[in-house]
Design an enzyme around this catalytic site. Structure first.
Site, PDB file in Angstrom:
ATOM      1  N   ASP A  41      26.771  33.261  12.278  1.00  0.00           N
ATOM      2  CA  ASP A  41      25.951  34.733  11.816  1.00  0.00           C
ATOM      3  C   ASP A  41      27.100  35.450  11.670  1.00  0.00           C
ATOM      4  O   ASP A  41      28.043  35.515  12.355  1.00  0.00           O
ATOM      5  CB  ASP A  41      24.983  35.061  12.854  1.00  0.00           C
ATOM      6  N   GLU A 169      39.109  42.843 -12.600  1.00  0.00           N
ATOM      7  CA  GLU A 169      37.883  42.245 -13.145  1.00  0.00           C
ATOM      8  C   GLU A 169      37.288  43.371 -14.059  1.00  0.00           C
ATOM      9  O   GLU A 169      36.527  42.916 -15.015  1.00  0.00           O
ATOM     10  CB  GLU A 169      36.874  41.950 -12.173  1.00  0.00           C
ATOM     11  N   ASP A 198      29.780  39.075  -6.315  1.00  0.00           N
ATOM     12  CA  ASP A 198      29.912  40.021  -6.795  1.00  0.00           C
ATOM     13  C   ASP A 198      28.938  41.169  -6.662  1.00  0.00           C
ATOM     14  O   ASP A 198      28.075  40.798  -7.636  1.00  0.00           O
ATOM     15  CB  ASP A 198      30.418  39.891  -8.362  1.00  0.00           C
ATOM     16  N   ASP A 316      25.484  36.386   5.284  1.00  0.00           N
ATOM     17  CA  ASP A 316      24.970  35.162   5.973  1.00  0.00           C
ATOM     18  C   ASP A 316      24.907  33.869   4.939  1.00  0.00           C
ATOM     19  O   ASP A 316      25.265  32.891   5.092  1.00  0.00           O
ATOM     20  CB  ASP A 316      23.743  35.120   6.826  1.00  0.00           C
TER      21      ASP A 316
END
Length: 512
Positions: A41, A169, A198, A316
């Protein structure tokens, strides 16, 4: 970050089984081997702490972390110092764009098969207008905390893991393009998957997955072969927590672009940018019929511009996908003492106590089967052409050759185990079912030693849709050292009549 969210999309409503570590081991009496660790987790508190650091860096450096500005290099240094301390091998790759030096940070986790590398990346730069905490501090912080958890847990995956934070980017994927262009053809071939994260904490979030299989039928088409598996694995996590997802096109607006152009399978998560959430999407995810991120590319993209629930779920999901796709077969490697890739017949025999009336386990070349958009049987083995599968042929309908009427099993040939060392069983597997399944339905792998049969890996079904997708599992068989054993693969439709399919492939026992 830029991503398409306005094109029509098909709701992905499928639940993949948990990764190997969520399997339950040792359900019967001793000996009781254990499985590999589950994906951890990821602490929202830790991810938010990284975001706070990125905010502080921007505040101290003119309000941004943009290419060629001091805030960007300070961001790279922050991430690099944590990874160096955790045991990663880091490389700070430089490139030049618009007369300024930019940097990519590459971090390799020691071990794993370097000819089968899984990369995980996101861009670390912001626009000049603001600190870029959602775009893309969120993805950068999420993958940073996952990387640190790899180190903290001592994860030893089969695949080599490489994490990346890209520069420039926002000026046209300059950093990721420079990286891919710097690779030899052999180095490119060694990267067998790329995960891109992203914008994963948009304040009015959607839950979009890059459409690896082109099931949406819009835009650029599917990603390179293997992209569909990445999408399915991500979708499995969200289905497991009851969050529906939609597809978003590989439109080339983020750092997966150079990878898919090089033929590398890719996938990832996106919570929305300048697009407007529709009323249908509000009904699906909550929020308001307004922009997914009203501070997109603006000065207000600060630490306050984050939806904690989305950030927590997506962090997660990153860990789940890394653990599922990286594999955890034989920690630290070892000597193979027995294996069966099932490409040739090796005398597996049917269980004498079987009760199933159809969908019996067999060694076969599986045919694709689906129901209501849920893949219940894949059209490919985990490796090669053959697997142990319940009813290999597709049949006239999804329920024609699934398991019915009880238990079906196959027993391996006898396996004589060495008397010393750590013995690890690894395999690929899936269990798929529809929402008419029950917890009485299952897939199990058992060890038969003399008159004793012990379950070492098990997965129970539930009243929900679970799509078929290959994952890996492992179990410690050291308790059987020096014994001659057989493996038993078993599936059951043991409750009310339900649609259940299962498969196992690429079995191996190693000694280390």
């Amino acid at each position: 970050m830029k991503g398409l969210t306005s094109a029509p999309a098909i709701l992905i409503d499928m639940l993949q089984f948990p990764v190997a570590g969520l399997l339950i081991a040792g359900l019967l009496s001793a000996p009781a081997p254990v499985t590999a660790a589950a994906a951890p987790d990821i602490s929202l508190t830790n991810v938010k702490a990284h975001l706070s650091q990125l905010q502080s860096i921007a505040t101290a450096n003119g309000g941004n972390r943009a290419h060629g500005r001091p805030g960007y290099l300070a961001s790279v240094t922050y991430v690099k110092n944590l990874l160096d301390a955790a045991g990663f091998t880091t490389t700070q790759q430089s490139f030049t764009y618009n007369g300024a030096t930019g940097y990519n940070l590459i971090a390799d986790w020691p071990g794993g098969n370097t000819s089968n590398t899984l990369m995980i990346g996101g861009h670390l730069d912001s626009v000049t207008a603001g600190p870029g905490i959602n775009d893309n501090g969120s993805g950068s912080a999420g993958i940073l905390e996952v990387a640190l958890q790899v180190a903290r847990t001592g994860f030893k995956p089969d695949r080599h893991l490489r994490f990346a934070w890209w520069g420039a980017e926002e000026l046209g994927l300059r950093g990721s393009t420079a990286y891919v262009n710097s690779l030899t053809s052999a180095q490119r071939s060694a990267i067998t998957g790329y995960l891109n994260f992203d914008m994963i904490g948009s304040p009015n979030p959607g839950y979009f997955l890059y459409d690896g299989d082109n099931s949406d039928g819009t835009g650029a088409g599917p990603g390179p072969a293997g992209s569909a598996q990445i999408e399915a694995t991500l979708a499995a996590y969200f289905s497991s927590i009851g969050v529906p997802t939609r597809g978003t096109d590989f439109d080339g607006r983020s750092d997966y672009g150079p990878f898919i152009s090089a033929g590398i399978p890719a996938g990832g998560i996106f919570t929305g940018a300048e697009g407007t959430k529709t009323s249908a999407q509000v009904a699906l995810w909550g929020g308001t019929a307004s922009r997914f991120d009203p501070c997109y590319h603006a000065s207000c993209d600060t630490i306050s511009n984050i939806n904690d629930t989305a950030l927590d779920r997506n962090s997660d999901a990153i860990a789940y996908t890394v653990w599922a796709l990286a594999g955890a077969g034989s920690p630290g490697g070892g000597t193979t003492v027995w294996s069966d890739d099932l490409e040739t017949a090796t005398s597996w025999t049917r269980g004498t106590a079987d009760t199933a009336t159809s969908g019996l386990f067999e060694r076969g070349n599986p045919a694709a089967t689906s129901s209501s958009g849920v893949a219940t049987q894949l059209d490919a083995a985990a490796g090669g052409s053959y697997a142990l599968v319940t009813g290999a042929t597709a049949g006239s309908s999804a329920g024609a050759n699934d398991v019915d009427g009880g238990v079906t099993s196959l027993l391996s040939p006898s396996i004589t185990l060495p008397s010393s060392g750590t013995l690890t069983l690894s395999l690929s597997w899936y269990l798929a079912h529809l929402n008419n399944a029950t917890s009485a339905d299952y897939l199990r792998v058992r060890v038969v030693s003399g008159s004793t049969t012990t379950t070492v890996l098990t997965q129970s079904a539930a009243a929900s849709n679970r799509a078929a997708a290959w994952a890996t599992a492992s179990a410690n068989l050291s308790s059987y050292a020096g014994q001659t054993v057989r493996l038993q693969v078993e599936a059951a439709d043991a409750g009310t009549a339900s649609l259940v399919e299962a498969a196992v492939d690429s079995l191996k026992i190693t000694q280390s």
